[in-house]
Design a protein around this motif. Structure first.
Motif, PDB file in Angstrom:
ATOM      1  N   GLU A 147      -4.572   2.982  -5.428  1.00  0.00           N
ATOM      2  CA  GLU A 147      -4.549   4.259  -5.755  1.00  0.00           C
ATOM      3  C   GLU A 147      -4.420   5.351  -4.317  1.00  0.00           C
ATOM      4  O   GLU A 147      -4.637   6.048  -4.029  1.00  0.00           O
ATOM      5  N   LEU A 148      -3.438   5.143  -2.967  1.00  0.00           N
ATOM      6  CA  LEU A 148      -3.535   6.045  -2.171  1.00  0.00           C
ATOM      7  C   LEU A 148      -2.146   6.487  -1.840  1.00  0.00           C
ATOM      8  O   LEU A 148      -1.265   6.384  -3.072  1.00  0.00           O
ATOM      9  N   LYS A 149      -2.621   7.664  -1.887  1.00  0.00           N
ATOM     10  CA  LYS A 149      -1.410   9.116  -2.057  1.00  0.00           C
ATOM     11  C   LYS A 149      -0.517   8.714  -1.347  1.00  0.00           C
ATOM     12  O   LYS A 149       0.456   9.966  -0.896  1.00  0.00           O
ATOM     13  N   HIS A 150      -1.004   8.473   0.199  1.00  0.00           N
ATOM     14  CA  HIS A 150       0.418   8.672   1.239  1.00  0.00           C
ATOM     15  C   HIS A 150       0.655   7.256   1.618  1.00  0.00           C
ATOM     16  O   HIS A 150      -0.160   6.331   1.611  1.00  0.00           O
ATOM     17  N   GLU A 151       2.057   7.349   2.900  1.00  0.00           N
ATOM     18  CA  GLU A 151       2.276   6.486   3.717  1.00  0.00           C
ATOM     19  C   GLU A 151       0.964   6.323   5.611  1.00  0.00           C
ATOM     20  O   GLU A 151       0.564   7.554   5.451  1.00  0.00           O
TER      21      GLU A 151
END
Length: 343
Positions: free
Chosen positions: A71-75
């Motif tokens: 579900e991560l939206k960033h690195e």
């Protein structure tokens, strides 16, 4: 100067939670990613408590269940992986899509895992690391850290063809959790840690004893030194130079026949505290398998490749496998089987 890097600690067991707590306390943007659901929920509700000789550290780190990684939206700019050695490949593959194109990932683990990280994320994003930190966790959210920040030690280095010159990006983070050495040959440094691990982690676990109790058992130190010397010989045959780690001096490693003796004495003097058990025995007591195949078993396998006999490590590996199959219980009565393999 602010540090706005996004950092992940992948694996928040005893050591991972300790490192993650130190980074959180330093005000860094860090998230702990863990596979034990009760531990994640406890950290979310009550935070994590690190009980060490330095005192108690209580912080509320950001945490994720492994299943929430998707579900991560960033690195992440830096990933510090503190999973078991045998979980390295799948864990690295899990987080790789969320490592920035110019990010760095370091396996802060026992075992020769740096090459696995390199294979998964690419040489330009892989950094090698060594960890010497003792901690246990028997219940969610509470870590008993035997070696506080002042007594924990790490090494960081780029692999051949890797991102040389960027070591400090990882070292600066680990420095919040202990002393850090930047080394030119990280693979050799990791092999030296493997030598140390082969002396102690599985051998004392087989006896079912804390490390210091095992050391004081007659005959046990002879097993430790023999297992370490086998591992050292295999490393030399593989082309790994003997390096000073754990505060060893160049003079103390000048005689290969004395290196394991001196390193063992340094280890017990600087890093082992009364009552502390190895991670292998902790795993066995929880019904899990340990890292023997990445430690003593790895030495046996590589020794066979280069023609170096490793009878002590072989019997250690066999006994560990029998314990994990439920055929034996950890007990000091097994010491005679290891002593029988001494040359």
């Amino acid at each position: 100067m602010t540090d706005d890097r996004r950092i992940a600690v992948l694996g928040a067991g005893a050591n991972g939670a300790s490192v993650g707590a130190d980074l959180t306390a330093a005000g860094l943007d860090v998230v702990l990613i863990e596979q034990w659901p009760a531990h994640v929920e406890k950290m979310r509700s009550d935070g994590v408590r690190i009980l060490s000789p330095d005192g108690e550290l209580h912080v509320r780190p950001r945490t994720l269940h492994l299943c929430e990684v998707a579900e991560l939206k960033h690195e992440f700019d830096v990933v510090l992986m503190l999973m078991k050695a045998y979980d390295s490949r799948w864990a690295a593959q899990l987080i790789e899509p969320y490592l920035a194109a110019d990010g760095l990932m370091a396996g802060v683990q026992n075992g020769m895992t740096a090459g696995i990280v390199e294979e998964v994320v690419g040489p330009h994003r892989a950094m090698g690391s060594v960890i010497e930190c003792s901690a246990t966790m028997e219940e969610p959210g509470i870590v008993h850290r035997h070696t506080g920040v002042s007594r924990s030690w790490y090494a960081v280095g780029a692999l051949p063809g890797g991102p040389a010159g960027r070591e400090e990006e990882v070292a600066s983070l680990l420095r919040h959790s202990g002393t850090v050495a930047v080394v030119d040959d990280i693979e050799a440094a990791k092999w030296m840690k493997l030598v140390s691990n082969c002396t102690l982690l599985v051998t004392s676990a087989i006896l079912g004893l804390p490390m210091l109790d095992a050391l004081h058992t007659p005959g046990y130190r002879d097993v430790m030194i023999a297992a370490g010397n086998e591992a050292l010989a295999v490393g030399v045959a593989l082309g790994h130079p003997i390096l000073p780690i754990f505060g060893l001096t160049p003079e103390e490693i000048a005689d290969p026949d004395e290196v394991v003796d001196i390193m063992t004495d340094k280890l017990f003097a600087g890093f082992v505290v009364p009552g502390a058990t190895t991670t292998v025995l902790q795993d066995w007591r929880k019904g899990r398998h340990g890292e023997v195949d990445d430690l003593n078993g790895h030495v046996v396998a590589r020794g066979a490749e280069v023609g170096i006999a490793t009878p002590v490590n072989a019997v250690v590996t066999e006994l560990a496998h029998r314990i994990e199959r439920g055929e034996l219980d950890p007990d000091r009565v097994h010491l005679h089987l290891m002593l029988a393999e001494l040359s």
